[in-house]
Scaffold this motif. Sequence first.
Motif, short mmCIF file in Angstrom:
data_model
loop_
_atom_site.label_atom_id
_atom_site.label_comp_id
_atom_site.label_asym_id
_atom_site.label_seq_id
_atom_site.Cartn_x
_atom_site.Cartn_y
_atom_site.Cartn_z
N GLY A 1 -6.16 -7.28 -19.32
CA GLY A 1 -5.19 -8.51 -19.08
C GLY A 1 -3.76 -8.58 -19.23
O GLY A 1 -2.90 -9.54 -19.39
N GLU A 2 -3.32 -7.29 -18.77
CA GLU A 2 -1.77 -7.20 -18.70
C GLU A 2 -1.34 -7.80 -17.40
O GLU A 2 -0.14 -8.24 -17.57
CB GLU A 2 -1.63 -5.75 -18.75
N TYR A 3 -2.09 -7.92 -16.48
CA TYR A 3 -1.80 -8.45 -15.15
C TYR A 3 -2.97 -9.46 -15.14
O TYR A 3 -3.93 -9.11 -14.89
CB TYR A 3 -1.70 -7.47 -14.21
N LYS A 4 -2.46 -10.60 -14.36
CA LYS A 4 -3.53 -11.68 -14.47
C LYS A 4 -3.67 -12.01 -13.02
O LYS A 4 -4.69 -12.25 -12.62
CB LYS A 4 -3.27 -13.09 -15.20
N ARG A 5 -2.59 -12.19 -12.32
CA ARG A 5 -2.76 -12.70 -10.70
C ARG A 5 -1.86 -11.42 -9.96
O ARG A 5 -0.62 -11.31 -10.20
CB ARG A 5 -1.99 -14.10 -10.64
N ILE A 6 -2.71 -11.13 -9.00
CA ILE A 6 -1.87 -10.06 -8.19
C ILE A 6 -2.18 -10.41 -6.65
O ILE A 6 -3.31 -10.78 -6.39
CB ILE A 6 -2.24 -8.70 -8.52
N LEU A 7 -1.27 -10.01 -5.84
CA LEU A 7 -1.51 -9.75 -4.33
C LEU A 7 -1.58 -8.34 -3.96
O LEU A 7 -0.60 -7.61 -4.27
CB LEU A 7 -0.49 -10.33 -3.46
N LEU A 8 -2.78 -7.57 -3.40
CA LEU A 8 -2.70 -6.42 -2.97
C LEU A 8 -2.63 -6.49 -1.60
O LEU A 8 -3.43 -7.04 -0.92
CB LEU A 8 -4.00 -5.80 -3.36
N VAL A 9 -1.54 -5.91 -0.95
CA VAL A 9 -1.24 -5.85 0.45
C VAL A 9 -1.30 -4.18 0.84
O VAL A 9 -0.15 -3.78 0.98
CB VAL A 9 0.15 -6.31 0.73
N THR A 10 -2.39 -3.95 1.69
CA THR A 10 -2.37 -2.53 2.15
C THR A 10 -2.01 -2.62 3.68
O THR A 10 -2.04 -3.46 4.29
CB THR A 10 -3.79 -1.96 2.13
N THR A 11 -1.16 -1.43 3.77
CA THR A 11 -0.43 -1.51 4.96
C THR A 11 -1.08 -0.46 6.08
O THR A 11 -1.11 0.74 5.49
CB THR A 11 1.04 -1.43 4.97
N GLY A 12 -1.16 -0.52 7.40
CA GLY A 12 -1.70 0.58 8.11
C GLY A 12 -0.77 0.81 9.41
O GLY A 12 -0.23 -0.10 9.89
N ALA A 13 -0.43 2.12 9.81
CA ALA A 13 0.31 2.48 11.16
C ALA A 13 -0.81 2.64 11.96
O ALA A 13 -1.40 3.84 11.86
CB ALA A 13 1.30 3.41 10.69
N LEU A 14 -0.99 1.85 13.10
CA LEU A 14 -1.93 2.37 14.13
C LEU A 14 -1.62 3.09 15.14
O LEU A 14 -2.13 2.85 16.40
CB LEU A 14 -2.61 0.70 14.48
N GLY B 1 0.82 -1.25 -0.05
CA GLY B 1 0.05 0.21 0.02
C GLY B 1 0.87 1.37 -0.25
O GLY B 1 0.75 2.13 -0.99
N ASP B 2 1.49 1.50 1.03
CA ASP B 2 2.35 2.70 1.23
C ASP B 2 3.26 2.52 2.21
O ASP B 2 3.64 3.50 3.13
CB ASP B 2 1.51 4.06 1.33
N LEU B 3 4.34 1.54 1.72
CA LEU B 3 5.45 1.44 2.53
C LEU B 3 6.43 2.65 2.03
O LEU B 3 7.48 3.02 2.96
CB LEU B 3 6.06 0.15 2.23
#
Lengths: 330, 330
Positions: free
Chosen positions: A293-306, A229-231
């Motif tokens: 169709g340019e990306y087929k499989r992705i992992l979206l990992v959003t990060t939070g500072a609590l 996300g926003d590292l």
Amino acid sequence: MDRIINFKKKPSIVSTYTVCGPKESQGNLANYIDQKIYDDYDKQPSFELAERKMLTCAIDRAVKKSKVFKNDIGAYVGGDLLNQIISSSFTAREFVFPFLGVYNACATMVESMIVGGILVDGGYIDNVVCATCSHFSTAERQYRFPVEQGTTRPAQSQWTVTGAGANVISNKQGGIRLISAVIGRVVDYGVVDANNMGAAMAPAAADTLYDFFVCNGKKEKEYDLIITGDLGALGSRILKDLLLKKGIDISFNHVDCGELIYNIDEEEYQGGSGAGCSAIVFNSYIYKKMIKGEYKRILLVTTGALLSTTSTQQGESIPGIAHLIEIVAE
Amino acid sequence: MDRIINFKKKPSIVSTYTVCGPKESQGNLANYIDQKIYDDYDKQPSFELAERKMLTCAIDRAVKKSKVFKNDIGAYVGGDLLNQIISSSFTAREFVFPFLGVYNACATMVESMIVGGILVDGGYIDNVVCATCSHFSTAERQYRFPVEQGTTRPAQSQWTVTGAGANVISNKQGGIRLISAVIGRVVDYGVVDANNMGAAMAPAAADTLYDFFVCNGKKEKEYDLIITGDLGALGSRILKDLLLKKGIDISFNHVDCGELIYNIDEEEYQGGSGAGCSAIVFNSYIYKKMIKGEYKRILLVTTGALLSTTSTQQGESIPGIAHLIEIVAE
């Protein structure tokens, strides 16, 4: 413990919409973002109202694009960075949708999509809208200093993205589909510098990604992109180092929304941050590339500072969290 | 639109635990509350840390009582009233549980149970812990005035409950079970008095209850209790009036957690409020009466006022929300 949440019916993301601010309009992804505002106020009397206007617009247009009747949206799941998530709550007032307010700081986009995804996948609701936002000027005055004060920024700092992103998750078959998810754990390596969020959140991203690969036996090479996300630039380096030590090499397919969004110059330092950062980048650039169709499989990992200003003033370190969602284009 | 969420497998609430503060220890329900603290600080250096200690204790004990191994708790769902829900986020740091932070003000307890309930009911996770809390002194200084200032309180005000409540929802059969739920909509009748939360939230409770009865054809008479979260005495009267105008009479079986918790004297005026209010009352008194078979069918409707100090200062009215969950003792 097996932390993987498997979506059985693989709900689809049937539409997205994104709105961004002036600085983002000059960034790398400007051509992919649906709508731009050219002034932080956007004709509103306060920054808070400008933020809310962006979010309202993103939700309204995402729903329109989905061709789902407003009355058939069974829930709106979302949150934002302002105290008591007022951008989201007051936006929810403008719609008839039942509302679940969620908050995991800048990890809120994927948190919303996990909750929205299971509501649809489990057959409880047919269509859910997920959305989040942030605004540089509301975040600065709430978390740091009023913009007017002209405080200098340290080299490890990031720039809160002005923007909102929304998507509609539906029980329709085909298209861009949710496959699995991991709910993040709160991880704290003791970082106390509120200007160094990337370092505070990287260990949480490493924890989530490591468990994802270990629990389901999938390999990092299977994904076209692993998107955090926003590292920022520094946090991304830390994440890659932490994972490499455990035998996972994401150096060839990792990108960070915070690094992508701006043409990084001196002012933004490590790149973008804020709940709106991943919301914009995923719902514009990534989604549109998946549709093509340019990306087929992705992992979206959003990060939070609590953290909060109170926790920082009371001497607490910054706990991080990272939620993961696996998305495939069919 | 049919707003009812039906739990197909009817997950069970297998354990609860509650902790309360000094004033609540002298209230009507003291004998039902599991643990008391006798000083707002509870040996901590700040009120915030005292609040967090209560929440940590409630979660830890609820999990212990459930006899589920900590490693088998697949998620902790919860939030609280402090900015950026730091009580919940920092409590989540103390456990290994994956964490979903949620926020709908004082409606957070049922919001957590809806999200936790579908995670279990949908077969995604076997056991979830849901929890929330509030603390009079942290809420006063964040939302109103520091306690030390000695500001007088108007007659329509409520008293934020000091306490925490947690429960474990599991895929085991039998016992106290979740039947259905309604996710609340944001309703705003234009109330601007931040001391009159009951009036701001009552229309949302009426909206949720009305749709519950209309959508599934159930009658108000089928329930032993219809329990609202923290409308207080005034808000409860408004709710009953609003529903009666639509042909629904809950005067004989309605109770309000805010009215139940204290022996109402002049100081608390309309009764208790805060996310901890319904969390304590449901997870102690109501749950224990259901276990004994004294109440068989209930509706728990927690209500939230979605304001912040910023929204109030900017002249906004107070939007309300109310989430409903139907619970049956087998």
